[in-house]
Design a protein around this motif. Structure first.
Motif, short mmCIF file in Angstrom:
data_model
loop_
_atom_site.label_atom_id
_atom_site.label_comp_id
_atom_site.label_asym_id
_atom_site.label_seq_id
_atom_site.Cartn_x
_atom_site.Cartn_y
_atom_site.Cartn_z
N ILE A 118 0.00 15.86 31.39
CA ILE A 118 1.02 16.70 32.03
C ILE A 118 2.34 15.93 32.15
N ARG A 119 2.27 14.67 32.57
CA ARG A 119 3.51 13.89 32.71
C ARG A 119 4.22 13.73 31.37
N SER A 120 3.47 13.64 30.29
CA SER A 120 4.08 13.41 28.98
C SER A 120 4.77 14.65 28.43
N VAL A 121 4.19 15.84 28.69
CA VAL A 121 4.71 17.05 28.05
C VAL A 121 5.47 17.96 29.01
N PHE A 122 5.49 17.62 30.30
CA PHE A 122 6.04 18.55 31.28
C PHE A 122 7.50 18.90 30.98
N TRP A 123 8.30 17.92 30.60
CA TRP A 123 9.72 18.17 30.41
C TRP A 123 10.00 19.03 29.18
N VAL A 124 9.02 19.15 28.27
CA VAL A 124 9.22 19.95 27.06
C VAL A 124 9.09 21.44 27.37
N ILE A 125 8.35 21.80 28.42
CA ILE A 125 8.09 23.21 28.73
C ILE A 125 9.37 23.99 28.96
N PRO A 126 10.29 23.57 29.87
CA PRO A 126 11.51 24.36 30.06
C PRO A 126 12.39 24.39 28.80
N ILE A 127 12.40 23.28 28.04
CA ILE A 127 13.20 23.26 26.81
C ILE A 127 12.66 24.28 25.80
N THR A 128 11.33 24.33 25.66
CA THR A 128 10.72 25.27 24.71
C THR A 128 10.97 26.71 25.15
#
Length: 513
Positions: free
Chosen positions: A368-378
């Motif tokens: 979760i920590r690795s991919v969390f910031w990609v969610i709003p960008i996607t």
């Protein structure tokens, strides 16, 4: 005799002048730009006159500083007197001197000179070395080192020598030759250059440099001559990129060869001595009693190839001196040789190979920590560029793998009075710490971690001027309890440091005290 007043070599005045000149380049350029154009009156020559007067003043100041600087060894102290307008005196007792570091720059080598940096027990809190002799003959530097070394070890020699042995035998013991522990070959340096992150800096610089050619190169004329080549634009760009990368790679290898030429690690009594350099030869001395921890570093290129870097964390050094705060004991070594070489240098350390790993329930938190910031960008990209924005979701694959690597590499081990930690930041790191060298050991548990019976471990040791910290997240609370209990035992006289914690954490910590 070192007890007599001595001056630095006159080249130190030149070195001081050049150093000050480097700091004045920008003002001089600005004045030169303002002073452009034809000169029709005396006042229009004032910018040039100001530059000339400043140069004369700086040169004169360098000469006066050289004349007023003297040093000598007397009464068990290194005594220096210096000052441009106000004369100052500094006396450094031998027992406070931790090490003498030598370097030979381009200005030093033709005259057989060296620069000597004096590191003391108090150098940690300063932004530069305790003292510096900018240019003295090699023979004097060696004599200075021998005298200080002999005086510091006089008491030890007396204890280790029977009454029947003569003083000459004492001196012979003190002056024993340093033992060579490791020497890098040209092949090792080439591999190090090819697998280091330094090439990225050079590549970036080359690409920026090439990007500036647009205004100066007549591309149209070239393209008219090479129409067929221009039509295959992809090929042209590919060739240019490949040429730029090749030049960067060659520059990186060449620079690494110059910096690390003849890299040798020696052990002399209680000191590690590192020498290296082609254009500028350096000798760095690290007392074993200042070493706070050992770190094995494996970047993403070297790790699969089976290579690593061994770094040591040493108390002392200055903020501005890179060599004293980032000490590479061995810049490149096969992982198969790490245990053997470290056992020779640090026989009291246990080079752990088996580690307690993280519990499986920690994996989801790392992902979760690795991919969390990609969610709003996607989501934003999908709304703005539907349906192509969904391709941003492909980033979840490499980032998820990166999170898994962080989880997989984390671990810990306790062996007697030593704590071994393994974790990944940008690179994989393995840290070996003695209990009495740990400045702070903190255990933290957030509300989310507490629900899963997890917590984070944070350690700090004294290293350089700022210290070195490490952290492993989402350890099992039972493992945290065991580590904290190990650290607390035997530290009754020294209160174990603790972070600012919540009431829940206070209850948990209380069980281990």
């Amino acid at each position: 005799m070192m007890s007599e007043y001595k001056r630095l070599h006159p080249i130190s005045a030149v070195a001081s002048f050049i150093k000050q000149l480097k700091e004045l380049i920008i003002p001089f350029v600005a004045i030169g730009v303002l002073g452009r154009g034809e000169k029709s009156s005396f006042w229009e020559y004032m910018p040039l006159i100001a530059i000339a007067v400043t140069l004369v003043f700086v040169l004169a100041a360098g000469i006066i500083k050289w004349l007023r600087f003297t040093y000598r060894l007397e009464d068990g102290e290194l005594k220096m007197e210096y000052g441009l307008f106000v004369k100052k005196k500094r006396y450094i007792p031998f027992d406070r001197i931790q090490s003498l570091n030598f370097s030979e720059g381009i200005l030093h080598r033709p005259f057989g000179l060296v620069k000597v940096k004096v590191e003391t027990a108090g150098s940690t809190d300063t932004q530069q070395a305790e003292a510096e002799l900018t240019a003295i003959p090699k023979e004097e530097a060696k004599e200075l080192e021998d005298i200080i070394y002999r005086e510091k070890n006089k008491g030890k020699s007396v204890q280790n020598t029977s009454q029947e042995e003569s003083p000459a035998e004492d001196i012979k013991e003190v002056k024993q030759e340093a033992k060579v522990l490791y020497k890098m070959s040209v092949k090792d340096i080439l591999i190090m250059a090819s697998t280091s992150g330094g090439i990225g800096v050079i590549i970036s610089g080359v690409l920026i440099f090439l990007s500036q050619f647009g205004e100066f190169i007549p591309y149209e004329a070239i393209f008219n001559e090479l129409e067929e080549f221009v039509r295959s634009g992809i090929l042209f760009v590919s060739v240019m990129v490949f040429a730029g990368l090749l030049v960067a790679w060659i520059l990186s290898i060449g620079w690494t060869l110059i910096v690390y030429a003849d890299f040798t690690v020696r052990l002399k009594d209680e000191n590690i001595i590192i020498t290296r350099g082609l254009l500028e030869k350096k000798q760095i001395t690290i007392p074993l009693n200042r070493i706070q921890g050992i770190r094995i570093v494996e970047n993403i290129i070297r790790q699969p190839l089976g290579f690593a870097t061994i770094q040591i964390e040493s108390a002392g050094g200055s903020v501005l001196d890179k060599d004293s705060k980032d000490i590479k004991l061995i810049p490149l070594i096969s992982k198969r040789e790490v245990k053997e070489i470290l056992t020779k240098v640090f026989p009291d350390y246990h080079i752990a190979e088996d580690f307690h790993v993280l519990p499986k329930r920690s994996l989801i938190r790392y992902l979760i920590r690795s991919v969390f910031w990609v969610i709003p960008i996607t989501i934003a990209a999908s709304i703005a560029f539907w349906p192509y924005g969904l391709l941003g979701g492909l980033l979840f694959i490499p980032l998820g793998f990166w999170g898994y690597m962080h989880f997989k590499d984390a671990g810990w081990n306790i062996e007697n009075n030593q704590l071994s930690l393994r974790y990944r930041r940008l690179v994989k790191q393995t840290l070996f710490l003695k209990k009495n060298r740990i400045q702070a050991l903190d255990r933290k548990e957030s509300w989310w971690q507490d629900r899963k019976e997890l917590g984070s471990l944070h350690t700090t040791i004294k290293s350089g001027a700022l210290g070195y910290s490490s952290e492993i997240k989402d350890l099992d609370t039972d493992d945290l309890h065991e580590i904290y209990k190990w650290f607390s035992q035997g530290n009754e006289k020294k209160k174990a440091p603790s972070p600012t914690i919540t009431f829940k954490e206070q209850e948990i910590l209380g069980e281990g005290l």
